[in-house]
Write a protein that holds these residues in place. Sequence first.
Motif, short mmCIF file in Angstrom:
data_model
loop_
_atom_site.label_atom_id
_atom_site.label_comp_id
_atom_site.label_asym_id
_atom_site.label_seq_id
_atom_site.Cartn_x
_atom_site.Cartn_y
_atom_site.Cartn_z
N HIS A 102 1.21 4.63 -2.61
CA HIS A 102 1.30 6.07 -2.34
C HIS A 102 2.60 6.63 -2.92
O HIS A 102 2.62 7.71 -3.49
CB HIS A 102 1.30 6.33 -0.82
N GLY A 142 -0.12 10.56 0.59
CA GLY A 142 -0.93 10.11 1.73
C GLY A 142 -1.97 11.16 2.07
O GLY A 142 -1.88 12.32 1.63
N GLY A 143 -2.97 10.76 2.84
CA GLY A 143 -4.13 11.62 3.10
C GLY A 143 -3.81 13.01 3.61
O GLY A 143 -4.44 13.99 3.20
N VAL A 144 -2.80 13.14 4.48
CA VAL A 144 -2.48 14.45 5.07
C VAL A 144 -1.94 15.41 4.01
O VAL A 144 -2.06 16.64 4.15
CB VAL A 144 -1.49 14.29 6.25
N PHE A 180 -4.18 14.53 13.62
CA PHE A 180 -5.37 15.27 13.16
C PHE A 180 -6.64 14.58 13.67
O PHE A 180 -7.56 15.23 14.18
CB PHE A 180 -5.40 15.33 11.63
N ASP A 181 -6.69 13.25 13.53
CA ASP A 181 -7.91 12.51 13.88
C ASP A 181 -8.19 12.58 15.38
O ASP A 181 -9.32 12.81 15.81
CB ASP A 181 -7.80 11.05 13.44
N GLU A 202 -8.97 21.05 9.22
CA GLU A 202 -8.62 22.05 8.20
C GLU A 202 -9.75 23.06 8.03
O GLU A 202 -9.51 24.28 7.97
CB GLU A 202 -8.29 21.37 6.86
N THR A 228 -5.52 10.56 -0.88
CA THR A 228 -6.21 9.63 0.01
C THR A 228 -6.29 8.28 -0.71
O THR A 228 -6.00 8.18 -1.91
CB THR A 228 -7.62 10.15 0.35
N ASP A 229 -6.67 7.22 0.03
CA ASP A 229 -6.60 5.87 -0.52
C ASP A 229 -7.48 5.72 -1.77
O ASP A 229 -8.60 6.21 -1.81
CB ASP A 229 -7.01 4.86 0.55
N ASN A 234 -3.96 18.35 2.67
CA ASN A 234 -4.13 19.57 3.46
C ASN A 234 -3.41 20.77 2.80
O ASN A 234 -2.22 20.69 2.49
CB ASN A 234 -3.58 19.33 4.87
N GLY A 259 -2.99 8.31 7.74
CA GLY A 259 -3.57 8.01 9.04
C GLY A 259 -2.75 7.00 9.81
O GLY A 259 -2.72 6.99 11.05
N GLY A 266 -1.59 11.91 10.47
CA GLY A 266 -3.04 11.82 10.27
C GLY A 266 -3.75 11.46 11.57
O GLY A 266 -4.85 11.96 11.87
N HIS A 321 0.82 -1.22 0.00
CA HIS A 321 0.00 0.00 0.00
C HIS A 321 0.86 1.27 0.00
O HIS A 321 0.55 2.25 -0.70
CB HIS A 321 -0.90 -0.04 1.24
N GLY A 340 -8.74 15.09 9.76
CA GLY A 340 -7.94 15.99 8.93
C GLY A 340 -8.76 17.07 8.25
O GLY A 340 -8.56 18.27 8.50
O1 KG4 Z 1 -3.84 7.88 3.03
P1 KG4 Z 1 -5.12 7.84 3.78
O2 KG4 Z 1 -6.40 8.06 3.01
O3 KG4 Z 1 -5.30 6.48 4.54
C1 KG4 Z 1 -4.26 5.85 5.20
O4 KG4 Z 1 -3.53 5.07 4.52
O5 KG4 Z 1 -4.12 6.12 6.42
O6 KG4 Z 1 -5.01 8.93 4.95
C2 KG4 Z 1 -6.05 9.17 5.84
C3 KG4 Z 1 -5.59 10.22 6.83
C4 KG4 Z 1 -6.57 10.46 7.97
O7 KG4 Z 1 -5.86 10.49 9.17
C5 KG4 Z 1 -7.15 11.84 7.63
O8 KG4 Z 1 -7.56 12.57 8.78
C6 KG4 Z 1 -6.00 12.49 6.92
O9 KG4 Z 1 -5.41 11.47 6.16
N1 KG4 Z 1 -6.45 13.58 6.06
C7 KG4 Z 1 -6.12 14.87 6.26
C8 KG4 Z 1 -6.82 15.62 5.28
N2 KG4 Z 1 -7.54 14.73 4.50
C9 KG4 Z 1 -7.28 13.49 5.00
N3 KG4 Z 1 -5.33 15.45 7.18
C10 KG4 Z 1 -5.22 16.79 7.13
N4 KG4 Z 1 -5.87 17.58 6.25
C11 KG4 Z 1 -6.67 17.03 5.30
N5 KG4 Z 1 -7.32 17.83 4.43
#
Ligand code: KG4
Length: 351
Positions: free
Chosen positions: A115, A273-275, A165-166, A183, A305-306, A278, A136, A162, A111, A179
Motif C-alpha cells: 500500500h 488503503g481501502g478507505v 465504516f464496516d 458512502e 483496495t487490495d 472514499n 479495514g 475501515g 502488505h 465503506g
Molecule cells: O485495503 P483494503 O482493501 O483491505 C485491507 O487491507 O483491509 O481495505 C478494505 C477496507 C474496508 O474496511 C472497506 O469498508 C473500506 O476499506 N473501504 C471504504 C471504501 N471502500 C473500501 N471505506 C470508506 N469508503 C469507501 N468508498
Amino acid sequence: MLVLGIETSCDETAVAIVDERRRIHADVVLSQLAEHRPYGGIVPEIAARSHLVHLDRLIGQAMAQAGIGYAELDGIAATAGPGLIGGLLVGVMTGKAIAAAHGRPFIAVNHLEGHALTVRLTDAVAFPYLLLLVSGGHCQLLVVEEVGRYRRLGTTVDDAAGEAFDKGAKLLGLGYPGGPAIERAAAGGDTCRFPLPRPMLGRAEPHFSFSGLKTALRHRVAELGGNLSEHDRRDLAAALQAAIVDCLADRTAVAIELARGRYPGLATLVAAGGVAANQQVRRRLAATAEAAGLRLVVPPARLCTDNGTMIAWAGVERLQRGLTDGLDFAARPRWPLDPTAPKAIGAGVKA
Ligand code: KG4
Ligand code: ZN
C-alpha cells in the motif's frame, strides 16, 4: 525487469505483473465478497480455501494477459504478512514454488509496504513522504523514508477506520463491506441531525480511536427504537462518515506538523488503503494538505483496495535494491512496518 506479484492476505485473490518502468502488464483480482457476505464479515477458513481453489488459475490468467512465459520473470513476490495466516500460506507457498521451479528470486512483501509504495508506481512520488494508511485492518500515519524504512507517527488504539465504516454499516443494516455502503447511503444525508463524538480530536500525538464512535452510533440507533427509516439511515451514515473524516483530517494535520520538524523537505501527503477510495476522505485530505502547503497524492480507487499490482511493484522496488528472501521465509500474521514503534501507547495502542 518483470515481477509477478501475489496477494492473498485477506479476501481478495489477486495477481499482477509489473516492470521497473512502472508498466502494469497484467492485473487480475478475484473478490471473495459473495462468499463472506452471508456472515457479515470475513471468515478466515473460507478465505484460505478460496485462495487455494482460485490462485493457480489466476496466475495462469495473468501470465496470458502479459503474454509471457515463466522464464521471462525476474522475480516472484508474494504478500507474506500481515494478514490471515491461512491465506498468507497459500500465496507464499505458491510464490516460492514458482521461484524454485524456475530458478528466480523470491521476494516476501509486507502488505502494508505494498500500500505504501503504490504511489511510486502511479505517480513516481519521491522519498520521503507522509502516508495515511487507512484500511479495514490498519489506521496509521507513517513517514516513508525509503523502501523498508518507515517511521510510525500515529496508530489506532482500537479499531481501524475501515472497521469503523464496516461496523457502522452493520449496525445500520447496510451490508458488507461497509465503506462503499456508508458512502452511498450518506450522499445527501444531514451530517448534523445525529451528534457523534470525534475521538482523539486535538490530541498532540496523531493517534486514532474509533470504537467510541461505534458505541455512540449504536446509542443513536437505539434512541430511534432500532427501527430505521431510509431517511434515518441516510442521516446516520452521513453523521458517521463526517465524524470519521473529521478525525482522519485532524490527526493527519498534527502528523504533518510533526513530520515537518523532522523532514524539512517533506512535500507530499499520500493516502492509501481501502478507505482512501472514499470521496469525502479524499476531499478533506486534499484541503488538509493544501492548508499545510503539501500536495496530496492518492492512487486510483482500484489500487487503493487490495490488489496484486501493489505487491508486484513492491517486489520490483525490493529486487532493484537486491532485497530478496530465502525460501525459508515464514509468513507472518503480524508484521509492523516500523519495528521500533512502541507496541502499546497509553491505554494500549495496537501495533
Ligand atoms: O485495503 P483494503 O482493501 O483491505 C485491507 O487491507 O483491509 O481495505 C478494505 C477496507 C474496508 O474496511 C472497506 O469498508 C473500506 O476499506 N473501504 C471504504 C471504501 N471502500 C473500501 N471505506 C470508506 N469508503 C469507501 N468508498
Ligand atoms: Zn490492504
